[in-house]
Design an enzyme around this catalytic site. Structure first.
Site, PDB file in Angstrom:
ATOM      1  N   ASN A 131     -24.030 -19.310 -29.764  1.00 38.78           N
ATOM      2  CA  ASN A 131     -24.527 -19.119 -28.620  1.00 38.78           C
ATOM      3  C   ASN A 131     -23.844 -18.432 -27.787  1.00 38.78           C
ATOM      4  OD1 ASN A 131     -26.246 -20.285 -26.520  1.00 38.78           O
ATOM      5  ND2 ASN A 131     -24.292 -20.937 -25.559  1.00 38.78           N
ATOM      6  N   HIS A 133     -23.101 -17.037 -23.621  1.00 39.50           N
ATOM      7  CA  HIS A 133     -23.263 -17.677 -22.267  1.00 39.50           C
ATOM      8  C   HIS A 133     -22.908 -16.648 -21.287  1.00 39.50           C
ATOM      9  CE1 HIS A 133     -23.436 -20.648 -19.287  1.00 39.50           C
ATOM     10  NE2 HIS A 133     -22.392 -20.383 -18.906  1.00 39.50           N
ATOM     11  N   SER A 160     -19.706 -14.650 -22.873  1.00 41.89           N
ATOM     12  CA  SER A 160     -18.914 -15.186 -24.130  1.00 41.89           C
ATOM     13  C   SER A 160     -19.881 -15.643 -25.253  1.00 41.89           C
ATOM     14  CB  SER A 160     -18.217 -16.723 -23.743  1.00 41.89           C
ATOM     15  OG  SER A 160     -17.425 -16.351 -22.659  1.00 41.89           O
ATOM     16  N   ASP A 169     -21.826 -25.360 -23.730  1.00 41.05           N
ATOM     17  CA  ASP A 169     -21.058 -24.320 -23.664  1.00 41.05           C
ATOM     18  C   ASP A 169     -19.443 -24.559 -23.759  1.00 41.05           C
ATOM     19  OD1 ASP A 169     -23.179 -22.918 -23.076  1.00 41.05           O
ATOM     20  OD2 ASP A 169     -22.959 -23.380 -20.778  1.00 41.05           O
TER      21      ASP A 169
HETATM   22  C1  GAR Z   1     -28.507 -14.043 -21.447  1.00 39.58           C
HETATM   23  O1  GAR Z   1     -28.135 -13.447 -20.545  1.00 39.58           O
HETATM   24  C2  GAR Z   1     -27.719 -15.537 -22.049  1.00 39.58           C
HETATM   25  O2  GAR Z   1     -26.585 -15.296 -21.514  1.00 39.58           O
HETATM   26  C3  GAR Z   1     -28.371 -16.530 -21.177  1.00 39.58           C
HETATM   27  O3  GAR Z   1     -29.565 -16.299 -20.913  1.00 39.58           O
HETATM   28  C4  GAR Z   1     -29.957 -14.849 -21.158  1.00 39.58           C
HETATM   29  C5  GAR Z   1     -30.918 -14.625 -21.988  1.00 39.58           C
HETATM   30  O4  GAR Z   1     -31.474 -13.359 -21.936  1.00 39.58           O
HETATM   31  N1  GAR Z   1     -28.111 -17.719 -21.800  1.00 39.58           N
HETATM   32  C6  GAR Z   1     -27.609 -18.761 -21.102  1.00 39.58           C
HETATM   33  O5  GAR Z   1     -27.702 -18.790 -19.916  1.00 39.58           O
HETATM   34  C7  GAR Z   1     -27.455 -20.043 -22.013  1.00 39.58           C
HETATM   35  N2  GAR Z   1     -26.918 -21.044 -21.074  1.00 39.58           N
HETATM   36  P1  GAR Z   1     -32.389 -12.634 -23.150  1.00 39.58           P
HETATM   37  O6  GAR Z   1     -33.726 -13.725 -23.240  1.00 39.58           O
HETATM   38  O7  GAR Z   1     -32.757 -11.358 -22.635  1.00 39.58           O
HETATM   39  O8  GAR Z   1     -31.550 -12.597 -24.283  1.00 39.58           O
END
Ligand code: GAR
Length: 215
Positions: A131, A133, A160, A169
């Site tokens: 994952n 985060h 991370s 997480d």
């Molecule tokens: C990313 O920034 C990721 O870190 C976050 O969602 C975004 C997805 O962006 N994830 C979380 O917050 C998970 N808890 P993307 O759809 O452009 O890859």
């Protein structure tokens, strides 16, 4: 304060994809709920021949997510599994597991997957779910991690890549990037800089986790 280097990031471990060549093409199943820029970075690394992998299928839970358009551009097969159509988190994960198994998926990549993972998927892909985060874990777990960092007035945050676990997480960390917060940052400007680092570390962290699992 005017001289904050907005593009500075500290990455650990300090390696890139060329340092982690994979001897065999790994089959990655992607889980995505949003814009899919992280999926795009992984697909681009594969297309460039830098990440020795294939994406046999991408599962999305949102019918209108931008990631579906991105997947079409890269020619990745998609499967919509709308969480609203399942009675429980477990039922959704059963469907995900069946789809990934049908496509020969070896590693599950949660690339902006906004659902809580259950034991069903964790047991099906033990130590094979990664994952990303948007914080330096264990700080700012859960939703709105960037807003949490701004509210806490920390000077550094980041992203991370970690193994998924039942507790949100909290699994073993594979790679992190630290991003300084500028005094005038908003959630949007900070997220953009964090995402630039996410796109850098995610493909490398995937290669690193796969290599380490096969050693
Ligand atoms: C990313 O920034 C990721 O870190 C976050 O969602 C975004 C997805 O962006 N994830 C979380 O917050 C998970 N808890 P993307 O759809 O452009 O890859």
């Amino acid at each position: 304060m005017g001289n904050v280097d907005r593009d500075f990031a500290l990455i650990s471990p300090n390696i890139s994809l060329v340092d982690v060549p994979l001897p065999r093409r790994a089959k990655l199943g992607i889980l995505a709920s949003g814009s899919g820029s992280n999926y795009g970075a992984i697909a681009a690394a594969i297309e460039a021949g830098e990440l020795n992998a294939d994406i046999p299928v991408l599962i999305c839970n949102k019918p209108r997510a931008k990631v579906l358009e991105r997947a079409a551009k890269f020619g990745t097969k998609t499967q919509l599994l709308n969480h609203r159509e399942f009675d429980s988190r477990e039922a959704l994960d059963e469907a995900i597991l069946a789809c990934f198994r049908e496509h020969g998926v070896e590693w599950v990549i949660m690339a902006g997957w906004m659902r809580i993972v259950t034991d069903v998927l964790l047991k099906g892909y033990e130590n094979r779910i990664l994952n990303i985060h948007p914080s330096i874990l264990p700080s700012f777990k859960g939703i709105r991690a960037i807003e949490q960092a701004l509210a806490a007035q920390v000077k550094v945050t980041g992203c991370s890549v970690h193994f998924a676990s039942l507790e949100v997480d909290s699994g073993e960390i594979v790679m992190q990037a630290a991003v300084p917060i500028a005094p005038n940052d908003t959630a949007e400007t900070l997220h953009a800089r964090i995402q630039a680092q996410e796109h850098r570390i995610f493909p490398t962290a995937i290669a690193l986790a796969i290599r380490d699992s096969e050693q």
